[in-house]
Design a protein around this motif. Structure first.
Motif, PDB file in Angstrom:
ATOM      1  N   LEU A   8      -3.805   4.621   3.786  1.00 33.26           N
ATOM      2  CA  LEU A   8      -4.361   3.615   2.879  1.00 33.26           C
ATOM      3  C   LEU A   8      -3.651   2.277   3.063  1.00 33.26           C
ATOM      4  O   LEU A   8      -4.289   1.224   3.110  1.00 33.26           O
ATOM      5  CB  LEU A   8      -4.259   4.081   1.427  1.00 33.26           C
ATOM      6  CG  LEU A   8      -4.792   3.111   0.373  1.00 33.26           C
ATOM      7  CD1 LEU A   8      -6.281   2.866   0.588  1.00 33.26           C
ATOM      8  CD2 LEU A   8      -4.526   3.646  -1.018  1.00 33.26           C
ATOM      9  N   GLN A   9      -2.333   2.303   3.181  1.00 32.91           N
ATOM     10  CA  GLN A   9      -1.578   1.072   3.400  1.00 32.91           C
ATOM     11  C   GLN A   9      -1.995   0.400   4.705  1.00 32.91           C
ATOM     12  O   GLN A   9      -2.167  -0.825   4.759  1.00 32.91           O
ATOM     13  CB  GLN A   9      -0.071   1.367   3.424  1.00 32.91           C
ATOM     14  CG  GLN A   9       0.491   1.702   2.070  1.00 32.91           C
ATOM     15  CD  GLN A   9       1.946   2.135   2.149  1.00 32.91           C
ATOM     16  OE1 GLN A   9       2.429   2.563   3.191  1.00 32.91           O
ATOM     17  NE2 GLN A   9       2.643   2.015   1.031  1.00 32.91           N
ATOM     18  N   LYS A  10      -2.184   1.186   5.755  1.00 30.15           N
ATOM     19  CA  LYS A  10      -2.617   0.626   7.038  1.00 30.15           C
ATOM     20  C   LYS A  10      -3.994  -0.018   6.911  1.00 30.15           C
ATOM     21  O   LYS A  10      -4.226  -1.106   7.435  1.00 30.15           O
ATOM     22  CB  LYS A  10      -2.644   1.710   8.117  1.00 30.15           C
ATOM     23  CG  LYS A  10      -1.284   2.160   8.575  1.00 30.15           C
ATOM     24  CD  LYS A  10      -1.411   3.242   9.627  1.00 30.15           C
ATOM     25  CE  LYS A  10      -0.059   3.699  10.125  1.00 30.15           C
ATOM     26  NZ  LYS A  10      -0.170   4.720  11.182  1.00 30.15           N
ATOM     27  N   SER A  15      -7.401  -4.714   6.569  1.00 23.45           N
ATOM     28  CA  SER A  15      -8.418  -5.473   5.831  1.00 23.45           C
ATOM     29  C   SER A  15      -7.956  -6.899   5.542  1.00 23.45           C
ATOM     30  O   SER A  15      -8.743  -7.849   5.651  1.00 23.45           O
ATOM     31  CB  SER A  15      -8.760  -4.774   4.521  1.00 23.45           C
ATOM     32  OG  SER A  15      -9.251  -3.487   4.757  1.00 23.45           O
ATOM     33  N   LEU A  16      -6.699  -7.039   5.170  1.00 23.67           N
ATOM     34  CA  LEU A  16      -6.160  -8.380   4.923  1.00 23.67           C
ATOM     35  C   LEU A  16      -6.148  -9.228   6.188  1.00 23.67           C
ATOM     36  O   LEU A  16      -6.482 -10.424   6.156  1.00 23.67           O
ATOM     37  CB  LEU A  16      -4.752  -8.289   4.334  1.00 23.67           C
ATOM     38  CG  LEU A  16      -4.650  -7.768   2.898  1.00 23.67           C
ATOM     39  CD1 LEU A  16      -3.201  -7.501   2.524  1.00 23.67           C
ATOM     40  CD2 LEU A  16      -5.287  -8.751   1.942  1.00 23.67           C
ATOM     41  N   ARG A 163       8.998  -4.265   8.075  1.00 19.55           N
ATOM     42  CA  ARG A 163       8.659  -2.994   7.411  1.00 19.55           C
ATOM     43  C   ARG A 163       7.226  -2.590   7.722  1.00 19.55           C
ATOM     44  O   ARG A 163       6.944  -1.420   7.930  1.00 19.55           O
ATOM     45  CB  ARG A 163       8.887  -3.110   5.919  1.00 19.55           C
ATOM     46  CG  ARG A 163      10.370  -3.267   5.584  1.00 19.55           C
ATOM     47  CD  ARG A 163      10.624  -3.368   4.120  1.00 19.55           C
ATOM     48  NE  ARG A 163      10.371  -2.071   3.532  1.00 19.55           N
ATOM     49  CZ  ARG A 163       9.998  -1.909   2.266  1.00 19.55           C
ATOM     50  NH1 ARG A 163       9.835  -2.944   1.484  1.00 19.55           N
ATOM     51  NH2 ARG A 163       9.795  -0.715   1.790  1.00 19.55           N
ATOM     52  N   ILE A 164       6.331  -3.564   7.761  1.00 23.75           N
ATOM     53  CA  ILE A 164       4.934  -3.250   8.079  1.00 23.75           C
ATOM     54  C   ILE A 164       4.815  -2.827   9.543  1.00 23.75           C
ATOM     55  O   ILE A 164       4.058  -1.906   9.870  1.00 23.75           O
ATOM     56  CB  ILE A 164       4.021  -4.444   7.742  1.00 23.75           C
ATOM     57  CG1 ILE A 164       3.987  -4.652   6.226  1.00 23.75           C
ATOM     58  CG2 ILE A 164       2.608  -4.216   8.270  1.00 23.75           C
ATOM     59  CD1 ILE A 164       3.308  -5.924   5.785  1.00 23.75           C
ATOM     60  N   GLN A 165       5.575  -3.458  10.422  1.00 20.85           N
ATOM     61  CA  GLN A 165       5.579  -3.049  11.830  1.00 20.85           C
ATOM     62  C   GLN A 165       5.998  -1.588  11.960  1.00 20.85           C
ATOM     63  O   GLN A 165       5.396  -0.830  12.718  1.00 20.85           O
ATOM     64  CB  GLN A 165       6.532  -3.917  12.648  1.00 20.85           C
ATOM     65  CG  GLN A 165       5.979  -5.263  13.035  1.00 20.85           C
ATOM     66  CD  GLN A 165       6.985  -6.059  13.862  1.00 20.85           C
ATOM     67  OE1 GLN A 165       8.184  -6.059  13.588  1.00 20.85           O
ATOM     68  NE2 GLN A 165       6.477  -6.744  14.870  1.00 20.85           N
ATOM     69  N   PRO A 181       9.190   2.052  -1.261  1.00 17.02           N
ATOM     70  CA  PRO A 181       7.787   1.973  -0.822  1.00 17.02           C
ATOM     71  C   PRO A 181       7.503   0.604  -0.199  1.00 17.02           C
ATOM     72  O   PRO A 181       8.159  -0.380  -0.507  1.00 17.02           O
ATOM     73  CB  PRO A 181       6.994   2.177  -2.101  1.00 17.02           C
ATOM     74  CG  PRO A 181       7.932   1.989  -3.222  1.00 17.02           C
ATOM     75  CD  PRO A 181       9.325   2.185  -2.685  1.00 17.02           C
ATOM     76  N   ILE A 182       6.481   0.553   0.635  1.00 17.55           N
ATOM     77  CA  ILE A 182       6.144  -0.673   1.363  1.00 17.55           C
ATOM     78  C   ILE A 182       5.699  -1.788   0.429  1.00 17.55           C
ATOM     79  O   ILE A 182       5.848  -2.956   0.720  1.00 17.55           O
ATOM     80  CB  ILE A 182       5.064  -0.374   2.428  1.00 17.55           C
ATOM     81  CG1 ILE A 182       4.912  -1.540   3.379  1.00 17.55           C
ATOM     82  CG2 ILE A 182       3.721  -0.120   1.813  1.00 17.55           C
ATOM     83  CD1 ILE A 182       5.695  -1.401   4.587  1.00 17.55           C
TER      84      ILE A 182
END
Length: 184
Positions: A8-10, A15-16, A163-165, A181-182
């Motif tokens: 979901l985070q990915k 989407s962003l 962190r997202i990478q 959490p991210i």
């Protein structure tokens, strides 16, 4: 359940990135060039990797075609650059290789494949030749890659970007960071 949360985070981040690309590309467009698409490709593939970066470029191209009336050049110009930039960055971890992949993918491959696509799209080869799009595609890819490089250098200093990478690489952050959490 953590795997569903990660997926979901990915998807949210993808989407962003798609939304940013679709909104920014027409704002910073020069006739026949889309440098902002190359900017977003560079940032997208360094953030999300080649798979999600290519999906981002494909989705953005389709949305620009459907919503903004852009010809199929939106696809041929962005997808190959994103793919080569993503592969280049994934295996080298070097922003310059990603930039080179974007320039070759968009400027050369994308521009050359645009000719048959536009002949099919318009139904005519009159006043067209194989290299008709190459100068503009190279111009957009080179300028966009340079701007993407500057953006990447700033983003690389931000902890959230790193962190997202790691989220897209499927890696855990070491120590205290991995427990947070991210979305913090």
């Amino acid at each position: 359940m953590p795997q569903a949360n990660t997926k979901l985070q990915k998807l949210i981040i993808l989407s962003l990135m798609v939304a940013l690309d679709v909104v920014l590309s027409p704002l910073f467009r020069i006739e026949g060039m889309a440098p902002m698409s190359s900017v977003m490709n560079i940032i997208g593939v360094t953030l999300m990797g080649p798979f999600y970066g290519t999906i981002m470029a494909l989705t953005c191209g389709l949305l620009r075609m459907l919503l903004l009336g852009v010809p199929p050049l939106a696809l041929t110009g962005a997808v190959f650059g994103a793919f080569l930039a993503g592969i280049g960055y994934k295996y080298s971890k070097n922003i310059y290789v990603a930039m080179l992949g974007e320039i070759i993918g968009t400027g050369l491959i994308g521009s050359l494949l645009s000719y048959p696509v536009m002949v099919w799209f318009t139904g005519s080869a009159t006043n067209m030749y194989w290299f008709i799009y190459t100068p503009r595609f190279f111009g957009g890819a080179i300028s966009g890659s340079l701007i993407g490089y500057l953006g990447f250098m700033k983003l690389e200093k931000i902890t959230k970007f790193k962190r997202i990478q790691t989220l897209f690489k499927g890696e855990e952050l070491d120590g205290y960071e991995s427990k947070r959490p991210i979305n913090e």
